[in-house]
Design an enzyme around this catalytic site. Structure first.
Site, PDB file in Angstrom:
ATOM      1  N   THR A   8       5.091   0.149   3.126  1.00 52.52           N
ATOM      2  CA  THR A   8       4.188   0.712   2.120  1.00 52.52           C
ATOM      3  C   THR A   8       4.964   0.974   0.842  1.00 52.52           C
ATOM      4  OG1 THR A   8       2.652   2.518   1.595  1.00 52.52           O
ATOM      5  CG2 THR A   8       4.551   3.094   2.936  1.00 52.52           C
ATOM      6  N   LYS A  55      -5.859  18.193   4.806  1.00 56.42           N
ATOM      7  CA  LYS A  55      -6.338  16.813   4.688  1.00 56.42           C
ATOM      8  C   LYS A  55      -5.862  15.971   5.872  1.00 56.42           C
ATOM      9  CE  LYS A  55      -5.793  12.573   2.153  1.00 56.42           C
ATOM     10  NZ  LYS A  55      -4.967  11.826   1.242  1.00 56.42           N
ATOM     11  N   ASP A 101      -3.856  -0.247   6.285  1.00 60.35           N
ATOM     12  CA  ASP A 101      -4.820  -0.732   5.299  1.00 60.35           C
ATOM     13  C   ASP A 101      -6.026   0.188   5.391  1.00 60.35           C
ATOM     14  OD1 ASP A 101      -5.405  -2.524   3.205  1.00 60.35           O
ATOM     15  OD2 ASP A 101      -6.827  -3.565   4.482  1.00 60.35           O
ATOM     16  N   GLU A 135      -2.213  -9.765   0.928  1.00 63.70           N
ATOM     17  CA  GLU A 135      -3.412  -9.095   1.437  1.00 63.70           C
ATOM     18  C   GLU A 135      -4.570 -10.060   1.235  1.00 63.70           C
ATOM     19  OE1 GLU A 135      -4.197  -5.017   0.603  1.00 63.70           O
ATOM     20  OE2 GLU A 135      -2.070  -4.540   0.401  1.00 63.70           O
ATOM     21  N   PHE A 147      -8.732   7.782  -4.136  1.00 64.83           N
ATOM     22  CA  PHE A 147     -10.097   8.278  -4.291  1.00 64.83           C
ATOM     23  C   PHE A 147     -10.267   9.732  -3.818  1.00 64.83           C
ATOM     24  CE2 PHE A 147     -10.766   3.608  -3.915  1.00 64.83           C
ATOM     25  CZ  PHE A 147     -11.394   3.391  -5.131  1.00 64.83           C
ATOM     26  N   ARG A 205      -6.543   8.402   7.864  1.00 70.81           N
ATOM     27  CA  ARG A 205      -5.175   7.992   8.169  1.00 70.81           C
ATOM     28  C   ARG A 205      -4.557   8.928   9.197  1.00 70.81           C
ATOM     29  NH1 ARG A 205      -3.638   7.877   3.584  1.00 70.81           N
ATOM     30  NH2 ARG A 205      -4.238   5.726   3.184  1.00 70.81           N
TER      31      ARG A 205
END
Length: 184
Positions: A7, A162, A65, A36, A141, A168
């Site tokens: 990443t 979160k 992803d 991708e 976002f 995730r």
């Protein structure tokens, strides 16, 4: 065990470490670009990326992803979330939803783990799109996504809050539980 997280986002690596350190697994960031592909599902994109990287990366690794799927936009941006974020950002999504009553959305994360074989782990969180950006935490976002059961956006939550409920976080938890069982 050392485990590479492919990443460019150091925030994702920090999030992952919290799940794997208790297992004695050292997660480190590996910045390697990979193609991708344009595909219909996050699973297809992640699988292609993992198989491509398997030819070029030594040792076990994983990639993530993720996508934001907005019901009123027929699932857009979905698999194109990274590109959409780079081009129109969350402001563009808000503009597309101006006057729209249906704000339902979900985030989905797909983790592809390669250890000589491909393993896929997924996480999803349902919610809605806020009418305006709120909060300064997180990334992407996060300022416009309100998870179900909450009145705050991801960007208004602490990282710990979160991670407990995020797409995730759920995928990482599933992966960590699998790894715990399979490292024995």
């Amino acid at each position: 065990m050392r485990l590479a997280f492919v990443t460019s986002n150091p925030g994702k690596v920090e999030e992952a470490r919290k799940y794997f350190e208790p297992l004695g697994v050292e997660v480190y960031q590996l910045k390697v670009s990979y193609p991708e592909i344009q595909a219909d599902t996050l699973e297809e994109v992640a699988e292609y990326g993992a198989k491509w990287l398997a030819q070029r990366v030594d040792g076990p690794f994983f990639l993530d992803d993720s996508g934001l799927f907005v019901e009123a936009l027929k699932g857009f941006p979905g698999v194109y979330s990274a590109y959409v974020y780079k081009t129109i950002g969350y402001q563009g999504i808000l503009k597309l939803l101006q006057g729209e009553k249906n704000r339902k959305a979900h985030f989905k994360s797909v983790i592809a783990y390669w250890d000589g074989e491909l393993h896929i782990f997924t996480g999803r969180v349902d919610g809605k799109i806020a009418t305006e950006p709120r909060g300064s935490g997180g990334f992407g976002f996060d300022p416009i996504f309100i998870p179900e059961g909450f009145d705050r956006t991801f960007a208004e939550m602490t990282t710990e809050e979160k991670n407990r409920i995020s797409h995730r976080g759920r995928a990482l938890r599933e992966f960590a539980n699998w790894l715990k069982e399979n490292l024995k």
